[in-house]
Design a protein around this motif. Structure first.
Motif, PDB file in Angstrom:
ATOM      1  N   GLY A 110     -35.639  42.148  40.955  1.00  0.00           N
ATOM      2  CA  GLY A 110     -35.872  42.984  42.172  1.00  0.00           C
ATOM      3  C   GLY A 110     -36.792  43.417  41.882  1.00  0.00           C
ATOM      4  N   HIS A 111     -36.216  44.621  40.650  1.00  0.00           N
ATOM      5  CA  HIS A 111     -37.475  45.753  40.467  1.00  0.00           C
ATOM      6  C   HIS A 111     -38.678  45.382  40.064  1.00  0.00           C
ATOM      7  N   MET A 112     -38.523  44.852  39.209  1.00  0.00           N
ATOM      8  CA  MET A 112     -39.117  44.251  38.500  1.00  0.00           C
ATOM      9  C   MET A 112     -40.380  43.491  39.409  1.00  0.00           C
ATOM     10  N   VAL A 113     -39.794  42.734  39.992  1.00  0.00           N
ATOM     11  CA  VAL A 113     -41.204  41.946  40.446  1.00  0.00           C
ATOM     12  C   VAL A 113     -42.107  43.183  41.780  1.00  0.00           C
ATOM     13  N   TYR A 114     -41.475  43.446  42.142  1.00  0.00           N
ATOM     14  CA  TYR A 114     -41.626  44.737  43.670  1.00  0.00           C
ATOM     15  C   TYR A 114     -43.157  45.696  42.071  1.00  0.00           C
ATOM     16  N   LEU A 115     -42.393  46.467  40.919  1.00  0.00           N
ATOM     17  CA  LEU A 115     -43.552  46.894  40.323  1.00  0.00           C
ATOM     18  C   LEU A 115     -44.364  46.046  40.275  1.00  0.00           C
ATOM     19  N   GLN A 116     -44.588  44.779  39.550  1.00  0.00           N
ATOM     20  CA  GLN A 116     -45.357  43.531  39.924  1.00  0.00           C
ATOM     21  C   GLN A 116     -46.504  43.370  40.959  1.00  0.00           C
ATOM     22  N   LEU A 117     -45.735  43.177  41.969  1.00  0.00           N
ATOM     23  CA  LEU A 117     -46.715  43.639  43.526  1.00  0.00           C
ATOM     24  C   LEU A 117     -47.364  44.779  43.681  1.00  0.00           C
ATOM     25  N   THR A 118     -46.603  46.536  43.213  1.00  0.00           N
ATOM     26  CA  THR A 118     -46.732  47.541  43.449  1.00  0.00           C
ATOM     27  C   THR A 118     -48.210  48.115  42.359  1.00  0.00           C
ATOM     28  N   GLU A 119     -47.640  47.441  41.259  1.00  0.00           N
ATOM     29  CA  GLU A 119     -48.374  48.372  39.995  1.00  0.00           C
ATOM     30  C   GLU A 119     -48.722  47.364  38.706  1.00  0.00           C
ATOM     31  N   ASN A 120     -48.284  46.910  39.178  1.00  0.00           N
ATOM     32  CA  ASN A 120     -49.160  45.387  38.193  1.00  0.00           C
ATOM     33  C   ASN A 120     -48.914  44.912  36.984  1.00  0.00           C
ATOM     34  N   THR A 121     -47.291  45.965  37.276  1.00  0.00           N
ATOM     35  CA  THR A 121     -46.959  46.353  35.796  1.00  0.00           C
ATOM     36  C   THR A 121     -46.529  44.409  35.009  1.00  0.00           C
ATOM     37  N   ALA A 122     -46.523  44.760  34.014  1.00  0.00           N
ATOM     38  CA  ALA A 122     -46.497  43.684  33.376  1.00  0.00           C
ATOM     39  C   ALA A 122     -44.856  42.726  33.008  1.00  0.00           C
ATOM     40  N   LEU A 123     -44.335  41.869  33.548  1.00  0.00           N
ATOM     41  CA  LEU A 123     -42.805  41.251  33.582  1.00  0.00           C
ATOM     42  C   LEU A 123     -42.200  41.259  31.860  1.00  0.00           C
ATOM     43  N   ASN A 124     -41.115  42.301  31.460  1.00  0.00           N
ATOM     44  CA  ASN A 124     -40.363  42.407  29.863  1.00  0.00           C
ATOM     45  C   ASN A 124     -39.116  42.301  30.549  1.00  0.00           C
ATOM     46  N   LEU A 125     -38.490  40.559  29.976  1.00  0.00           N
ATOM     47  CA  LEU A 125     -37.055  40.575  30.549  1.00  0.00           C
ATOM     48  C   LEU A 125     -36.594  41.126  28.461  1.00  0.00           C
ATOM     49  N   ASN A 126     -37.354  41.777  27.990  1.00  0.00           N
ATOM     50  CA  ASN A 126     -36.607  42.444  26.551  1.00  0.00           C
ATOM     51  C   ASN A 126     -35.858  42.568  26.920  1.00  0.00           C
ATOM     52  N   PRO A 127     -35.851  43.877  27.158  1.00  0.00           N
ATOM     53  CA  PRO A 127     -34.013  44.394  27.673  1.00  0.00           C
ATOM     54  C   PRO A 127     -32.616  44.244  28.428  1.00  0.00           C
ATOM     55  N   LEU A 128     -33.404  42.848  28.789  1.00  0.00           N
ATOM     56  CA  LEU A 128     -32.304  42.156  29.657  1.00  0.00           C
ATOM     57  C   LEU A 128     -31.683  41.074  28.850  1.00  0.00           C
ATOM     58  N   MET A 129     -31.740  41.039  27.556  1.00  0.00           N
ATOM     59  CA  MET A 129     -31.389  39.946  26.743  1.00  0.00           C
ATOM     60  C   MET A 129     -30.188  40.500  26.576  1.00  0.00           C
ATOM     61  N   PRO A 130     -29.447  41.284  26.178  1.00  0.00           N
ATOM     62  CA  PRO A 130     -28.050  41.608  26.419  1.00  0.00           C
ATOM     63  C   PRO A 130     -27.072  41.447  27.329  1.00  0.00           C
ATOM     64  N   ALA A 131     -27.599  41.555  28.223  1.00  0.00           N
ATOM     65  CA  ALA A 131     -27.388  40.728  29.975  1.00  0.00           C
ATOM     66  C   ALA A 131     -26.643  39.791  30.299  1.00  0.00           C
ATOM     67  N   LEU A 132     -28.177  39.639  29.998  1.00  0.00           N
ATOM     68  CA  LEU A 132     -28.592  37.879  29.519  1.00  0.00           C
ATOM     69  C   LEU A 132     -27.079  36.928  28.478  1.00  0.00           C
ATOM     70  N   ILE A 133     -26.940  37.596  27.446  1.00  0.00           N
ATOM     71  CA  ILE A 133     -25.605  36.928  26.488  1.00  0.00           C
ATOM     72  C   ILE A 133     -24.384  37.246  26.652  1.00  0.00           C
ATOM     73  N   ALA A 134     -24.035  38.378  27.724  1.00  0.00           N
ATOM     74  CA  ALA A 134     -23.519  38.440  28.124  1.00  0.00           C
ATOM     75  C   ALA A 134     -23.017  38.022  29.332  1.00  0.00           C
ATOM     76  N   LEU A 135     -24.085  37.316  29.987  1.00  0.00           N
ATOM     77  CA  LEU A 135     -23.182  35.993  31.345  1.00  0.00           C
ATOM     78  C   LEU A 135     -23.180  35.388  30.654  1.00  0.00           C
ATOM     79  N   ALA A 136     -23.754  34.650  29.475  1.00  0.00           N
ATOM     80  CA  ALA A 136     -23.305  33.178  28.915  1.00  0.00           C
ATOM     81  C   ALA A 136     -22.029  33.361  28.456  1.00  0.00           C
ATOM     82  N   GLY A 137     -21.383  34.439  27.878  1.00  0.00           N
ATOM     83  CA  GLY A 137     -20.214  34.479  27.268  1.00  0.00           C
ATOM     84  C   GLY A 137     -19.379  34.844  28.036  1.00  0.00           C
ATOM     85  N   PHE A 138     -19.363  34.862  30.149  1.00  0.00           N
ATOM     86  CA  PHE A 138     -18.932  35.071  30.409  1.00  0.00           C
ATOM     87  C   PHE A 138     -18.659  33.487  31.387  1.00  0.00           C
TER      88      PHE A 138
END
Length: 175
Positions: A110-138
């Motif tokens: 939600g925060h990244m979409v907000y930044l994309q819409l208001t600031e036109n910043t690029a979406l970067n999912l790399n910092p979320l990769m450990p959380a995605l791996i943890a999600l897959a594990g659980f």
């Protein structure tokens, strides 16, 4: 796919959407209030090019890895014992941690979409990769490797239980 797994996937999807939408609404609400004279912190103080730092810090700190390692060890002990209460506690814990991780990811999205819409910043999912791996594990710990599912293997559960007890500390070192 079992009904329990389908239900868990539905809960995870709804949690992601609710937290992403809620974050987007909240940030736009703060932006509107800040622009029209409300005495609130400015949205501009939020990081512009990355999701809030809390999610990568939590995922990278080893909290989820430690919980996974302890959960694997606890599952091994539960397989050696016979207790429906312990089985249920481990299953609920794995599902709850998966839902919490998805809520954090929803906030970040939600925060990244907000930044994309208001600031036109690029979406970067790399910092979320450990959380995605943890999600897959659980997710795996709450479905395929859940104690009730492993208990159906009969006496093989004892060997799997010993293996999980040994695997827990190894996961702690590895993760």
């Amino acid at each position: 796919m079992s009904q329990a797994t389908t239900d868990l996937l539905k809960v995870l999807a709804v949690t992601l959407l609710v937290f992403a939408a809620s974050t987007l609404v909240m940030l736009y609400g703060i932006l509107l209030l800040a622009q029209y004279g409300a005495n609130l912190p400015m949205v501009g103080s939020l990081p512009l090019s990355a999701p809030p730092e809390l999610i990568p810090i939590l995922a990278g700190s080893g909290v989820f890895g430690t919980l996974a390692a302890v959960h694997v060890t606890g599952s091994g002990i539960a397989l050696l014992l016979t207790s429906a209460t312990i089985d249920q506690a481990l299953l609920i814990t794995a599902k709850a941690v998966a839902v919490v991780i998805v809520a954090l990811l929803g906030f970040a999205v939600g925060h990244m979409v907000y930044l994309q819409l208001t600031e036109n910043t690029a979406l970067n999912l790399n910092p979320l990769m450990p959380a995605l791996i943890a999600l897959a594990g659980f997710f795996v710990l709450s479905t395929f490797l859940a104690v009730p599912a492993l208990r159906q293997l009969g006496n093989l559960r004892f060997a799997i239980g010993v293996g999980m007890i040994v695997l827990g500390p190894l996961l702690l070192v590895w993760l």
